[in-house]
Design a protein around this motif. Structure first.
Motif, PDB file in Angstrom:
ATOM      1  N   ALA A   1       0.658  -1.400   0.123  1.00 16.31           N
ATOM      2  CA  ALA A   1       0.007  -0.077  -0.214  1.00 16.31           C
ATOM      3  C   ALA A   1       1.028   1.257  -0.145  1.00 16.31           C
ATOM      4  O   ALA A   1       1.787   1.615   0.512  1.00 16.31           O
ATOM      5  N   GLY A   2       0.248   2.460  -0.755  1.00 17.75           N
ATOM      6  CA  GLY A   2       1.145   3.602  -0.749  1.00 17.75           C
ATOM      7  C   GLY A   2       1.919   3.523  -1.789  1.00 17.75           C
ATOM      8  O   GLY A   2       2.816   4.479  -2.444  1.00 17.75           O
ATOM      9  N   THR A   3       2.455   1.955  -2.442  1.00 14.27           N
ATOM     10  CA  THR A   3       3.133   2.559  -3.306  1.00 14.27           C
ATOM     11  C   THR A   3       3.054   2.619  -5.128  1.00 14.27           C
ATOM     12  O   THR A   3       1.321   2.692  -5.011  1.00 14.27           O
ATOM     13  N   ARG A   4       3.207   3.031  -5.783  1.00  9.89           N
ATOM     14  CA  ARG A   4       3.109   3.742  -7.392  1.00  9.89           C
ATOM     15  C   ARG A   4       2.615   2.633  -8.218  1.00  9.89           C
ATOM     16  O   ARG A   4       4.064   1.614  -7.653  1.00  9.89           O
ATOM     17  N   ALA A   5       2.056   1.821  -9.044  1.00  7.08           N
ATOM     18  CA  ALA A   5       1.430   0.865  -9.946  1.00  7.08           C
ATOM     19  C   ALA A   5       0.329   1.767 -10.650  1.00  7.08           C
ATOM     20  O   ALA A   5      -0.401   2.806 -10.971  1.00  7.08           O
ATOM     21  N   ALA A   6       1.052   1.010 -11.673  1.00  7.37           N
ATOM     22  CA  ALA A   6       0.468   1.162 -13.186  1.00  7.37           C
ATOM     23  C   ALA A   6      -1.227   0.657 -13.157  1.00  7.37           C
ATOM     24  O   ALA A   6      -1.553  -1.225 -13.018  1.00  7.37           O
ATOM     25  N   GLN A   7      -2.702   1.298 -13.253  1.00  7.17           N
ATOM     26  CA  GLN A   7      -3.844   0.989 -14.137  1.00  7.17           C
ATOM     27  C   GLN A   7      -4.041   0.423 -15.150  1.00  7.17           C
ATOM     28  O   GLN A   7      -4.210   0.893 -16.276  1.00  7.17           O
ATOM     29  N   LEU A   8      -4.202  -0.698 -14.983  1.00 10.12           N
ATOM     30  CA  LEU A   8      -4.503  -1.895 -16.201  1.00 10.12           C
ATOM     31  C   LEU A   8      -6.465  -1.988 -16.464  1.00 10.12           C
ATOM     32  O   LEU A   8      -6.737  -1.989 -15.176  1.00 10.12           O
ATOM     33  N   GLY A   9      -6.420  -1.870 -17.853  1.00 11.56           N
ATOM     34  CA  GLY A   9      -7.965  -2.626 -18.007  1.00 11.56           C
ATOM     35  C   GLY A   9      -8.855  -1.545 -18.833  1.00 11.56           C
ATOM     36  O   GLY A   9      -8.570  -0.728 -18.094  1.00 11.56           O
ATOM     37  N   ARG A  10      -9.696  -1.900 -18.677  1.00  9.24           N
ATOM     38  CA  ARG A  10     -11.647  -0.441 -19.341  1.00  9.24           C
ATOM     39  C   ARG A  10     -11.916  -0.758 -17.393  1.00  9.24           C
ATOM     40  O   ARG A  10     -12.009   0.732 -17.289  1.00  9.24           O
ATOM     41  N   LYS A  11     -13.000  -1.631 -17.851  1.00  6.33           N
ATOM     42  CA  LYS A  11     -13.985  -1.815 -17.618  1.00  6.33           C
ATOM     43  C   LYS A  11     -13.177  -2.113 -15.699  1.00  6.33           C
ATOM     44  O   LYS A  11     -13.948  -1.581 -14.622  1.00  6.33           O
ATOM     45  N   ARG A  12     -12.676  -3.516 -15.603  1.00  6.17           N
ATOM     46  CA  ARG A  12     -12.247  -3.825 -14.316  1.00  6.17           C
ATOM     47  C   ARG A  12     -10.943  -3.406 -14.239  1.00  6.17           C
ATOM     48  O   ARG A  12     -10.030  -4.117 -15.085  1.00  6.17           O
TER      49      ARG A  12
END
Length: 154
Positions: free
Chosen positions: A132-143
């Motif tokens: 928690a608190g780290t940077r991550a890439a958000q993937l996908g469109r709906k989910r």
């Protein structure tokens, strides 16, 4: 009850009427050692057909269906695959050899944006833990799924 065998065909149960010529044709094949018709069950379909169901320890299992009944037929055959190919070549069963599927790797969706994770979770690409608190890439469109930034760039 005395079991009776005429040639390769075991005659313990009665047999669907249209099945006799098919069984006699199968008995002529050198690949088949024995033919064992099973009990007859009621069915409500139309037409006559023989279908391949599965391989057994000793051979093959076929289903013979006519308009009013279905009957299991077991074939004892040392070379199961060659027997199935022979049955298909003779037009007794409708079977095509399966195509060899090439394993395809699922493409990673394009990252939408970089976010800060609100809780611990696993990376959707490599499976390792992300804190928690780290940077991550958000993937996908709906989910939305989340991945390490370096995993999403691959």
């Amino acid at each position: 009850m005395k079991k009776y065998r005429a040639g390769k065909i075991k005659r313990e149960h009665s047999v669907i009427e249209q099945l006799w010529p098919v069984l006699e044709h199968i008995a002529e094949c050198d690949l088949v050692t024995s033919i064992i018709p099973g009990p007859i069950s009621p069915l409500g379909t139309h037409g006559f057909e023989v279908t391949f169901q599965r391989f057994t320890e000793t051979g093959l299992r076929l289903l013979a269906k006519n308009g009013a009944a279905v009957q299991e037929v077991y074939l004892v055959a040392p070379d199961k695959q060659s027997t199935l190919e022979w049955l298909a070549a003779e037009g007794i069963v409708a079977w095509k050899p399966p195509r060899k599927a090439t394993p395809q790797r699922r493409p990673v969706p394009e990252p939408l944006r970089t976010v800060v994770l609100p809780s611990d979770m696993a990376c959707s690409v490599c499976g390792r833990a992300m804190r928690a608190g780290t940077r991550a890439a958000q993937l996908g469109r709906k989910r939305y799924t989340y991945a390490h930034v370096r995993c999403a760039q691959k």
